[in-house]
Motif scaffolding. Structure first.
Motif, mmCIF file in Angstrom:
data_model
loop_
_atom_site.group_PDB
_atom_site.id
_atom_site.type_symbol
_atom_site.label_atom_id
_atom_site.label_comp_id
_atom_site.label_asym_id
_atom_site.label_seq_id
_atom_site.Cartn_x
_atom_site.Cartn_y
_atom_site.Cartn_z
ATOM 1 N N ALA A 19 52.986 28.682 42.251
ATOM 2 C CA ALA A 19 52.575 29.903 42.920
ATOM 3 C C ALA A 19 51.795 30.659 41.771
ATOM 4 N N GLY A 23 47.971 31.656 42.828
ATOM 5 C CA GLY A 23 47.699 33.094 42.651
ATOM 6 C C GLY A 23 46.483 33.116 41.724
ATOM 7 N N GLY A 24 46.362 32.319 40.860
ATOM 8 C CA GLY A 24 45.311 32.222 39.620
ATOM 9 C C GLY A 24 44.146 32.349 40.271
ATOM 10 N N LYS A 95 33.500 39.372 33.723
ATOM 11 C CA LYS A 95 34.425 38.691 34.673
ATOM 12 C C LYS A 95 34.307 38.804 36.086
ATOM 13 N N SER A 98 30.910 37.515 37.315
ATOM 14 C CA SER A 98 30.863 35.898 37.483
ATOM 15 C C SER A 98 31.972 35.303 38.478
ATOM 16 N N TYR B 43 31.882 35.115 31.666
ATOM 17 C CA TYR B 43 33.191 35.901 31.143
ATOM 18 C C TYR B 43 33.831 35.059 30.000
ATOM 19 N N TRP B 294 46.900 37.869 38.637
ATOM 20 C CA TRP B 294 47.481 36.733 39.458
ATOM 21 C C TRP B 294 48.640 37.744 40.282
ATOM 22 N N TRP B 298 50.562 39.716 45.603
ATOM 23 C CA TRP B 298 52.010 40.119 45.910
ATOM 24 C C TRP B 298 52.375 41.498 45.701
#
Lengths: 392, 347
Positions: A19, A23-24, A95, A98, B43, B294, B298
């Motif tokens: 997960a 999600g990463g 961040k 990119s 980054y 991350w 959710w």
């Protein structure tokens, strides 16, 4: 039993990791999304404003996306917390840019705006605005891809001076400002303007931001006997202490502030002493019903509780960014820094739905419009003390 | 397992990297550092540069506080001195970056000597306060010597150039910042194999005994201040090239506290500690941001909801380290190494 537990634990761990990995990945950007990145100070000393700005941008983006986006293209808002530190802001910028093809960016400080300016010039793809109203940034030649959703600090003071010159010609004015870049910003330039308007600058007092003991400064102010005292470069302290002590000494001077010390919640913290505190505000307050304002009504509908002036700033910034994207796309042009800035500068007599009570134009990097509001402690509200003032 | 590393000479015993395995690992690390900008995005390269600058400055503070035992809260102000010198030289004279960086370091070093003079009389917290006073004075100078420092709005400088190429991006600056930092860190490691470095340690452990042993205290304390400020000055110069805007607000007192925290978390009196501490203090807030990122699929608006939590977690992590690993991350690293020295015979 042990094995079973172990397996279970491992399975759960594996699932959690899967997960996490899923999600990463950065949330996918649809190919034609318009991206608005933001270095937002959600923690740190500027968090009180950052939260409002964040909510404002978020709400406007939601309004646009619910209405089908711009020419069918959705806006994706990508915020990142900076704790109001320049290095963290630049990290966030790197961040976000990119990971996404960024079209717009919201910066959190003057330091960041100055630091990132050469990078914006180099990229040439992003139009940026932010929380800084530094006069230095109001230079379309030097900061080509930036703008501010309001008057710069010098213009804010000039609006106050125009009001004073109108109300009380030849009045005596004193400045009290903080010993920071923010505090010193408009002082010299606006002193010239005061002279042009026939006002007399009788005293300029410099203090540390947030200083507590201001008794010697108040005595200095009393000797100068100004009709108006303008604070700049503070959020709250030492303004209440200044006003309290001055009132105890029976001084009759009228106290005024600029944008960042003018939020309703800040002024109300001054208590009784704050009654009659005035200042320049580029946006209508959340509860302001003096003008016909469909956009304010919409905001009140979306968020029934009071929203700060920083919220209005974020909201309007997103509105102007969206408008320039819309104009660029309608003209069939590519979304890049030059086209977006040109589209922004083409905005003339634009109706903000009441966020600013008069139609606005953005010929350069700022919107030199504002209104004087006065604190009414009986209502616990800021009420209009003038009409909208537009600098020529 | 560690075998066949009998030390037969004093030279071998004193070597900085004493086993072939260690040297291989080190070579691997250098290869990784050199390959990093080719695989990482803007980054991560940016963060790499930031970590390197912080390592350089933290190592400087470690020389002073960790090895000589003189607590200083002036590191950020010394960085400011270096940054202003570099920016001024770059704008007004256009001298090459290595000259500017050296001048920044030397200038900061001289100021460091001045600030260090009280250190013969005062120690511990008193010295910390004296260095805070010095940094307040320096900040006043930064803000008010307008003709040189540009006053409150500071200096905006052009990028460094190398053989006609402007080093204006993190991926280009990486090749300036990282080698300079590596050189500085290696220099610091070697320092403690020399008379001067050992004198520093002797002063830290017991200054009166050190004096009895024939170490002139004032001179060595001032050496330490000068060296530490030199490191800060060079780091400040790199910082200036990195951000290209230097203002009085660029180097606040909290930044000095940041470096002190970095060497405490990393391990005082250990070069590796300075490196790990600076990397930890710079990267953990970013790593926590990644975790918050991350969670966003959710948890709607995770950035706004979890940002304050993130700050608390960062604080708690620091407190946790101080309680469970009081000798710093460097000690945890040493323990890990010891484990592999005996592995697989004792685990």
């Amino acid at each position: 039993m042990f094995l079973k537990d172990g397996v279970k634990r491992r399975t759960v761990l594996g699932m959690a990791m899967a997960a996490g990995l899923a999600g990463g990945m950065p949330a996918a950007q649809a190919a034609d999304d318009i991206v608005l990145g933001g270095s937002i100070p959600l923690t740190g000393v500027f968090a009180f404003a950052g939260e409002g700005i964040h909510a404002g941008i978020q709400d406007y983006v939601e309004i646009v996306n619910n209405a089908g986006g711009i020419e069918g293209r959705m806006i994706k808002y990508v915020p990142e917390d900076t704790a109001y530190k320049v290095d963290a802001s630049v990290a966030a910028f790197n961040k976000i840019t990119s990971q996404y093809d960024t079209n717009f960016y919201y910066g959190d400080s003057t330091g960041f705006a100055k630091t990132i300016s050469p990078e914006l010039d180099r990229k040439g793809t992003i139009l940026m605005a932010g929380a800084s109203f530094a006069s230095e940034l109001n230079d379309p030649e030097k900061h080509r891809y930036q703008f501010m959703a309001g008057p710069d600090y010098t213009e804010m003071i000039n609006i106050l001076l125009e009001y004073i010159a109108d109300e009380n010609p030849g009045a005596k004015v004193a400045y009290v400002h903080s010993d920071t870049e923010f505090g010193r910003d408009p002082i010299e330039t606006s002193q010239k303007r005061a002279e042009e308007l026939g006002l007399e600058v009788v005293e300029t007092i410099v203090t540390k931001p947030g200083s507590v003991d201001v008794s010697t400064e108040v005595l200095k102010l009393r000797r100068a006997q100004p009709d108006y005292t303008i604070f700049h470069g503070y959020v709250l302290a030492p303004i209440p202490e200044f006003i309290n002590q001055a009132k105890q000494m029976g001084m009759e001077t009228k106290f005024m502030g600029t944008f960042w010390s003018m939020d309703n919640s800040m002024v109300m913290k001054m208590g009784e002493a704050g009654d009659g505190f005035m200042g320049v505000m580029p946006y209508a307050y959340y509860y302001d019903d003096s003008d016909d304002a469909p956009m304010l009504e919409k905001i009140r509908e979306m968020r029934p509780e009071y929203q700060s002036t920083a919220y209005m700033q974020g909201f309007l910034t997103a509105m102007l960014m969206t408008e320039s994207a819309k104009r660029t796309l309608e003209a069939g042009k590519e979304l890049n820094g030059d086209n977006l800035k040109a589209a922004l500068n083409s905005i003339e007599d634009f109706d903000t739905g009441g966020i600013i009570g008069v139609p606005i134009s953005i010929p350069g990097n700022s919107i030199p419009v504002g209104r004087i509001y006065r604190a009414d402690m009986s209502q616990e509200k800021m009420v209009p003390a003038s009409d909208w003032i537009r600098l020529e | 397992m560690r075998i066949g590393t009998a030390k037969e000479t004093y030279r071998h015993d004193e070597a900085l990297f004493d086993t072939p395995v260690q040297r291989w690992w080190l070579a691997g690390l250098f290869v990784a550092i050199a390959a990093f900008p080719f695989v990482a995005d803007a980054y991560w390269i940016y963060l790499g540069c930031l970590v390197a600058i912080n390592i350089a400055s933290a190592t400087g503070l470690n020389i002073l506080t960790g090895f000589t035992g003189l607590v200083s809260l002036g590191q950020a102000a010394f960085m400011g001195v270096g940054a202003y010198i570099v920016a001024w030289l770059e704008i007004n004279l256009g001298t090459p970056f290595f000259v500017n960086l050296l001048a920044g370091g030397l200038g900061a070093g001289l100021i460091g000597i001045l600030v260090g003079i009280p250190s013969l009389r005062v120690k511990g917290l008193y010295l910390a306060i004296a260095t805070i006073a010095a940094s307040v004075i320096l900040h006043f100078v930064f803000a008010n010597w307008t003709s040189v420092t540009g006053g409150q709005s500071g200096l905006t400088m052009p990028p460094a150039t190398f053989l006609g190429t402007a080093l204006d991006q993190p991926d280009k600056l990486y090749w300036l910042i990282v080698p300079v930092t590596v050189l500085m860190v290696l220099g610091a490691s070697n320092l403690f194999r020399t008379r001067i470095g050992r004198a520093f340690i002797a002063i830290r452990d017991r200054d009166i005994s050190a004096e009895v042993l024939g170490i002139p205290l004032l001179r060595y304390k001032l050496y330490s201040f000068a060296l530490s400020s030199f490191y800060a000055g060079v780091a400040g110069g790199l910082w200036a090239y990195f951000f290209r805007v230097v203002t009085p607000e660029s180097f606040p007192l909290v930044m000095s506290i940041f470096f002190l925290a970095a060497i405490i978390v990393g391990g005082m009196g250990s070069i590796l500690g300075g490196i790990l501490g600076a990397a930890f203090m710079t990267m953990v807030p970013e790593a926590l941001k990644l975790i918050v990122g991350w969670l966003s699929p959710w948890l709607p608006d995770a950035v706004a909801l979890l940002s304050p939590v993130r700050t608390i977690v960062f604080g708690a992590l620091i407190v946790g380290f101080l309680i469970f690993e009081p000798r710093g991350l460097a000690e945890a690293w040493r323990r890990l190494r010891r484990f592999f020295h005996l592995w697989p015979f004792k685990t």
